[in-house]
Design an enzyme around this catalytic site. Structure first.
Site, mmCIF file in Angstrom:
data_model
loop_
_atom_site.group_PDB
_atom_site.id
_atom_site.type_symbol
_atom_site.label_atom_id
_atom_site.label_comp_id
_atom_site.label_asym_id
_atom_site.label_seq_id
_atom_site.Cartn_x
_atom_site.Cartn_y
_atom_site.Cartn_z
ATOM 1 C CB THR A 109 14.029 3.611 12.918
ATOM 2 O OG1 THR A 109 14.411 4.847 13.520
ATOM 3 C CG2 THR A 109 14.995 2.516 13.319
ATOM 4 C CG ASN B 282 -6.067 -8.034 -5.843
ATOM 5 O OD1 ASN B 282 -5.937 -7.315 -6.826
ATOM 6 N ND2 ASN B 282 -6.952 -7.772 -4.894
ATOM 7 C CB CYS C 208 -18.260 -5.282 3.903
ATOM 8 S SG CYS C 208 -19.681 -4.943 4.921
ATOM 9 C CB SER D 200 3.499 -6.615 -0.216
ATOM 10 O OG SER D 200 3.118 -6.778 1.122
ATOM 11 C CD GLN E 111 -2.017 -11.059 -4.810
ATOM 12 O OE1 GLN E 111 -1.699 -12.247 -4.766
ATOM 13 N NE2 GLN E 111 -2.590 -10.457 -3.768
ATOM 14 C CB THR F 75 -0.933 -0.018 1.235
ATOM 15 O OG1 THR F 75 -1.745 -1.192 1.144
ATOM 16 C CG2 THR F 75 -1.813 1.206 1.289
HETATM 17 N N1 PLP Z 1 -1.691 -4.476 -4.324
HETATM 18 C C1 PLP Z 1 -2.204 -5.697 -4.521
HETATM 19 C C2 PLP Z 1 -2.412 -6.207 -5.915
HETATM 20 C C3 PLP Z 1 -2.570 -6.491 -3.429
HETATM 21 O O1 PLP Z 1 -3.093 -7.692 -3.625
HETATM 22 C C4 PLP Z 1 -2.366 -5.964 -2.124
HETATM 23 C C5 PLP Z 1 -2.787 -6.742 -0.936
HETATM 24 O O2 PLP Z 1 -3.701 -7.523 -0.974
HETATM 25 C C6 PLP Z 1 -1.798 -4.693 -1.979
HETATM 26 C C7 PLP Z 1 -1.471 -3.975 -3.100
HETATM 27 C C8 PLP Z 1 -1.531 -4.109 -0.621
HETATM 28 O O3 PLP Z 1 -0.378 -4.686 -0.060
HETATM 29 P P1 PLP Z 1 -0.089 -4.579 1.527
HETATM 30 O O4 PLP Z 1 -1.014 -5.554 2.179
HETATM 31 O O5 PLP Z 1 1.347 -5.005 1.657
HETATM 32 O O6 PLP Z 1 -0.294 -3.186 1.914
#
Ligand code: PLP
Length: 388
Positions: A244, A158, A332, A206, A186, A73
């Site tokens: 940090t 995703n 939701c 991530s 992903q 994110t």
């Molecule tokens: N982008 C995609 C395609 C994702 O599937 C996700 C998480 O599901 C994210 C971004 C967000 O990643 P994070 O959970 O590390 O913030």
């Protein structure tokens, strides 16, 4: 067979035991702040730089192009918001325009919404019924605007697992001298990625999606792109990302990346086999079901279905009572269920989209589990439809 069958690896993965073990000394032994001048901080500093070099190699980038963040994110927010700032500061405050897709994760879509409030334009490239960007139309969209500051297209989706035509999009961006970002959350650790060959200028990843810990990720930024800092404060990460460093997290991500790349080929083959086996059983043995996404350009672990006449949430809850973790397709929002924006964008009618169930496998799943899951899905769907 395990007590719980975990089939939601696109949501998150188990932190691998090797990862947990590698992280531990950086919590209680080498806990020095990497920014300190005394020698005690040296161990954490070294561990960070070692990980940076390794991660860079996995995508064919240079170590100084890898910036550690708190996850997907943050990486997405940084890439989008600062690409817009960069464009505006270079072009006398002229407003920029982002080209993205309607099937991105909310980290991208909501960043775009936020940027629109500041006057930035956003348009959405058309995708086909499998979720792939239609290249010819994308090219026209690019040509029709003069103020494009960024193209951002996810590497793989995703929800439905569709893999986008990244190298073609990268080449298109290069031809027009535009910055190309991809949300590879992903894909990284699951597919081989080559930022040079694929023309990728920025890439988000991530750790918790490939066996690493939660709350850590990275943003690759091509050296030539002087992307401004997004998080301001200290001088960490070459003055580009203050705060940090999450040393144990970064170390854990490095080990997870190493294992993921070492095991990629064999795990992918095994997972794809199990996914195809399960999908075949579901599609053959249950009436009124479709598999969403692309058959060919698809993450090996993704089996996403829409069952007519049921709701995905109820199916997920009933499967949970049988010890099976899957995800449903709806979000939701203020107490009511909305159809997934991804399914809507690929043209799935509400009657089907409501019955979305996403199954995402991992290397620990077995064929025995797939047989159990197929039987339980059959039972749950029949119960909900009143046909058992
Ligand atoms: N982008 C995609 C395609 C994702 O599937 C996700 C998480 O599901 C994210 C971004 C967000 O990643 P994070 O959970 O590390 O913030």
């Amino acid at each position: 067979m395990n007590e719980m069958i975990y089939l939601d690896h696109a949501a998150t993965t188990r932190t691998l035991p090797e990862v947990t073990e590698a992280m531990a000394p950086y919590q209680d032994i080498y806990y020095g702040n990497p920014s300190t001048i005394y020698e005690f901080g040296e161990k954490s500093r070294e561990a960070i730089e070692r990980t940076r070099c390794f991660i860079a190699r996995t995508i064919h980038a240079r170590p100084e192009e890898i910036f550690f963040t708190s996850g997907g994110t943050e990486s997405d927010n940084w890439a989008l918001k600062e690409a817009v700032h960069l464009y505006e500061s270079k072009n006398g405050r002229r407003k920029g325009h982002i080209l993205t897709t309607p099937i991105e994760h909310h980290a991208i879509l909501n960043s775009c919404r936020e940027l629109e409030q500041t006057g930035c334009g956003v348009s959405y490239l058309k995708v086909d019924e499998s979720g792939r960007v239609i290249l010819r139309e994308a090219e026209e969209d690019v040509l029709s605007r003069e103020n494009v500051c960024l193209i951002s297209v996810m590497y793989a989706n995703n929800e439905i697992g569709t893999i986008e035509p990244i190298d073609e999009l990268g080449r298109m961006a290069k031809r027009r001298n535009l910055i190309f970002h991809t949300d590879a959350v992903q894909a990284y650790g699951h597919l081989p990625i080559h930022v040079q060959r694929e023309g990728i200028d920025m890439l988000s990843a991530s750790a918790h999606k490939f066996g690493g810990p939660k709350g850590v990720g990275f943003l690759y930024i091509r050296r030539e792109i002087n992307l401004p800092a997004f998080v301001h404060g200290g001088a960490q990460e070459s003055n580009r990302r203050a705060g940090t460093e999450n040393v144990p997290g970064i170390v854990g991500m490095g080990v997870a990346a190493e294992l993921a790349h070492k095991r990629m080929q064999t795990e992918r083959r095994k997972i794809r086999y199990l996914r195809d086996y399960l999908a075949h059983r579901v599609l053959q043995e249950i009436p009124d079901v479709i598999m969403t996404g692309n058959r060919k350009f698809r993450l090996a672990n993704n089996a996403s279905f829409c069952f007519k006449g049921i709701t995905g949430e109820a199916a997920a809850i009933l499967l949970d009572t049988q010890g099976i973790c899957v995800s449903s397709g709806s979000a939701c929002s203020t107490g009511s269920l909305e159809d997934s924006h991804v399914l809507t964008a690929v043209g799935i009618e509400s009657e089907w989209a409501r019955g979305a169930v996403r199954i995402t496998l991992g290397a620990e799943n077995t064929k025995e589990e797939m047989d159990y899951v197929a039987e339980k899905i059959k039972m749950v769907i029949a119960d909900m439809r009143g046909t058992r």
